[in-house]
Enzyme design. Sequence first.
Site, PDB file in Angstrom:
ATOM      1  N   HIS A   1      -5.343  -3.451   5.540  1.00 45.14           N
ATOM      2  CA  HIS A   1      -4.929  -3.771   4.172  1.00 45.14           C
ATOM      3  C   HIS A   1      -6.099  -4.344   3.380  1.00 45.14           C
ATOM      4  O   HIS A   1      -6.095  -5.507   2.995  1.00 45.14           O
ATOM      5  CB  HIS A   1      -3.735  -4.745   4.186  1.00 45.14           C
ATOM      6  CG  HIS A   1      -3.382  -5.240   2.817  1.00 45.14           C
ATOM      7  ND1 HIS A   1      -2.820  -4.416   1.866  1.00 45.14           N
ATOM      8  CD2 HIS A   1      -3.546  -6.444   2.220  1.00 45.14           C
ATOM      9  CE1 HIS A   1      -2.663  -5.099   0.740  1.00 45.14           C
ATOM     10  NE2 HIS A   1      -3.089  -6.339   0.935  1.00 45.14           N
TER      11      HIS A   1
ATOM     12  N   ASP B   1       0.836  -1.203   0.000  1.00 50.83           N
ATOM     13  CA  ASP B   1       0.000   0.000   0.000  1.00 50.83           C
ATOM     14  C   ASP B   1       0.876   1.261   0.000  1.00 50.83           C
ATOM     15  O   ASP B   1       0.575   2.241  -0.671  1.00 50.83           O
ATOM     16  CB  ASP B   1      -0.937   0.005   1.223  1.00 50.83           C
ATOM     17  CG  ASP B   1      -1.800  -1.250   1.263  1.00 50.83           C
ATOM     18  OD1 ASP B   1      -2.274  -1.662   0.192  1.00 50.83           O
ATOM     19  OD2 ASP B   1      -1.964  -1.834   2.343  1.00 50.83           O
TER      20      ASP B   1
HETATM   21  P1  NAI Z   1      -0.418 -18.317  -5.319  1.00 44.82           P
HETATM   22  O1  NAI Z   1      -1.603 -19.173  -5.411  1.00 44.82           O
HETATM   23  O2  NAI Z   1       0.331 -18.007  -6.567  1.00 44.82           O
HETATM   24  O3  NAI Z   1       0.617 -18.919  -4.282  1.00 44.82           O
HETATM   25  C1  NAI Z   1       0.238 -19.379  -3.015  1.00 44.82           C
HETATM   26  C2  NAI Z   1       1.117 -20.549  -2.677  1.00 44.82           C
HETATM   27  O4  NAI Z   1       0.740 -21.012  -1.379  1.00 44.82           O
HETATM   28  C3  NAI Z   1       0.968 -21.748  -3.654  1.00 44.82           C
HETATM   29  O5  NAI Z   1       2.228 -22.127  -4.144  1.00 44.82           O
HETATM   30  C4  NAI Z   1       0.340 -22.816  -2.792  1.00 44.82           C
HETATM   31  O6  NAI Z   1       0.751 -24.127  -3.152  1.00 44.82           O
HETATM   32  C5  NAI Z   1       0.856 -22.427  -1.412  1.00 44.82           C
HETATM   33  N1  NAI Z   1       0.120 -23.034  -0.322  1.00 44.82           N
HETATM   34  C6  NAI Z   1      -1.203 -23.327  -0.246  1.00 44.82           C
HETATM   35  N2  NAI Z   1      -1.472 -23.926   0.917  1.00 44.82           N
HETATM   36  C7  NAI Z   1      -0.312 -24.011   1.600  1.00 44.82           C
HETATM   37  C8  NAI Z   1       0.055 -24.526   2.863  1.00 44.82           C
HETATM   38  N3  NAI Z   1      -0.848 -25.091   3.686  1.00 44.82           N
HETATM   39  N4  NAI Z   1       1.340 -24.462   3.233  1.00 44.82           N
HETATM   40  C9  NAI Z   1       2.254 -23.882   2.427  1.00 44.82           C
HETATM   41  N5  NAI Z   1       1.971 -23.380   1.217  1.00 44.82           N
HETATM   42  C10 NAI Z   1       0.699 -23.438   0.814  1.00 44.82           C
HETATM   43  O7  NAI Z   1      -0.871 -16.937  -4.597  1.00 44.82           O
HETATM   44  P2  NAI Z   1      -0.063 -15.563  -4.524  1.00 44.82           P
HETATM   45  O8  NAI Z   1      -0.456 -14.708  -5.652  1.00 44.82           O
HETATM   46  O9  NAI Z   1       1.368 -15.854  -4.299  1.00 44.82           O
HETATM   47  O10 NAI Z   1      -0.720 -14.914  -3.204  1.00 44.82           O
HETATM   48  C11 NAI Z   1      -0.507 -15.491  -1.935  1.00 44.82           C
HETATM   49  C12 NAI Z   1      -1.300 -14.735  -0.872  1.00 44.82           C
HETATM   50  O11 NAI Z   1      -0.803 -13.393  -0.728  1.00 44.82           O
HETATM   51  C13 NAI Z   1      -2.782 -14.587  -1.200  1.00 44.82           C
HETATM   52  O12 NAI Z   1      -3.546 -14.802  -0.041  1.00 44.82           O
HETATM   53  C14 NAI Z   1      -2.900 -13.143  -1.645  1.00 44.82           C
HETATM   54  O13 NAI Z   1      -4.193 -12.621  -1.453  1.00 44.82           O
HETATM   55  C15 NAI Z   1      -1.896 -12.483  -0.730  1.00 44.82           C
HETATM   56  N6  NAI Z   1      -1.456 -11.155  -1.152  1.00 44.82           N
HETATM   57  C16 NAI Z   1      -1.132 -10.265  -0.178  1.00 44.82           C
HETATM   58  C17 NAI Z   1      -0.731  -8.992  -0.483  1.00 44.82           C
HETATM   59  C18 NAI Z   1      -0.390  -8.036   0.602  1.00 44.82           C
HETATM   60  O14 NAI Z   1      -0.198  -6.842   0.296  1.00 44.82           O
HETATM   61  N7  NAI Z   1      -0.244  -8.447   1.847  1.00 44.82           N
HETATM   62  C19 NAI Z   1      -0.645  -8.528  -1.879  1.00 44.82           C
HETATM   63  C20 NAI Z   1      -0.944  -9.556  -2.837  1.00 44.82           C
HETATM   64  C21 NAI Z   1      -1.356 -10.826  -2.477  1.00 44.82           C
END
Ligand code: NAI
Length: 342
Positions: free
Chosen positions: A185, A151
Amino acid sequence: MVKAVVCGASGGIGQPLSLFLKASPYVTELALYDVVNAPGVAADLSHICTGAKVSGYSPKDDGLKLALTNAQLVVIPAGIPRKPGMTRDDLFKINAGIVYDLINGVAQFCPKAFVLVISNPVNSMVPIACEVLKRHKVFDPARVFGVTTLDTVRAQTFTASLLESTASNSKFDPSQIAVPVVGGHSGDTIVPLLSLAQPAQDLQLSSTISHQQRSDLIHRIQFGGDEVVQAKDGMGSATLSMAYAGYRFAEAVLRATVGGESSIVEASYVYLPGIPKGGVAVRDRVGLDYFAMPIRLGPHGVEEVVNLLDKIDEYEVGLINIAQKGLKTSIEKGVSFVTDHN
Ligand code: NAI
């Protein structure tokens, strides 16, 4: 000597974030954990000629335990991301269980680690993390961070771009513009404090941009994530900008805790009652246990919550009031998830 762990390392955020950590001068050991493909990502990164030793783990054969043991820094981007039309709250059901399990692992295998929560909705996931650590009697509020840096990064970028479009022939370097972003957020819980943007004398925000431009800019910062979700059209949310932001925050923690730097300030969503310097005052002002504010980092994590709320203008007071309502519900949802969980 820092062992860093990325949980969710094979994902859209996890992979580039792990790449940044592999290139970090502070990291000597990098453990990647994911339910899929972590050994593959680890093998790939391990060929990079920097000092950190890389290993990859899956849930089988005590993978979580091996990944987390002796870790000083745990970054969590595990879980599902948004698709068009979804809010961050829509992710709650699935991501709450994932964060719950991972933090149980942290509590057992590396209770003194600094924990950076990226998984959404951050507004609820951080309360879940803190409640789980409390249950295990290992909670240290100075060590648990909700990562809201994206942000701030967006606020810097979008403010510079608006100023460029209003001031002909002027260039604004986004990295030199500071805009505090507080609250939470997601959507209208994100409150950019444009009245406190720096350097104020150059920006002259209130005289350079109209009221309409100011509210459009605030809206763009609050809902900037939607631009990415829509542009990716079902293929996920922000990943590369988030990896940049996540590493910027991780590096800030490492520079303060390992590098001994004492003047590092970044915004983060933290547990206020546990931070005597500034945190309790912000809690009393907003009536919430969790809130994002600029924090000053020190050798043990959060040293101080920098309370900006006495300096904001009337318009921003209104934005804070709106944010408080959304945050209250999200925090309660996170806390109840742990209370109701056996
Ligand atoms: P993604 O789907 O590409 O990657 C998530 C990963 O987590 C996958 O590789 C999946 O296999 C893994 N995963 C699922 N369950 C798991 C478990 N129990 N243990 C370990 N790994 C596990 O998703 P992406 O795009 O990387 O986003 C991840 C998270 O970050 C989402 O919740 C998203 O909303 C959040 N996010 C947060 C932001 C922030 O500013 N804080 C900004 C953008 C995304």
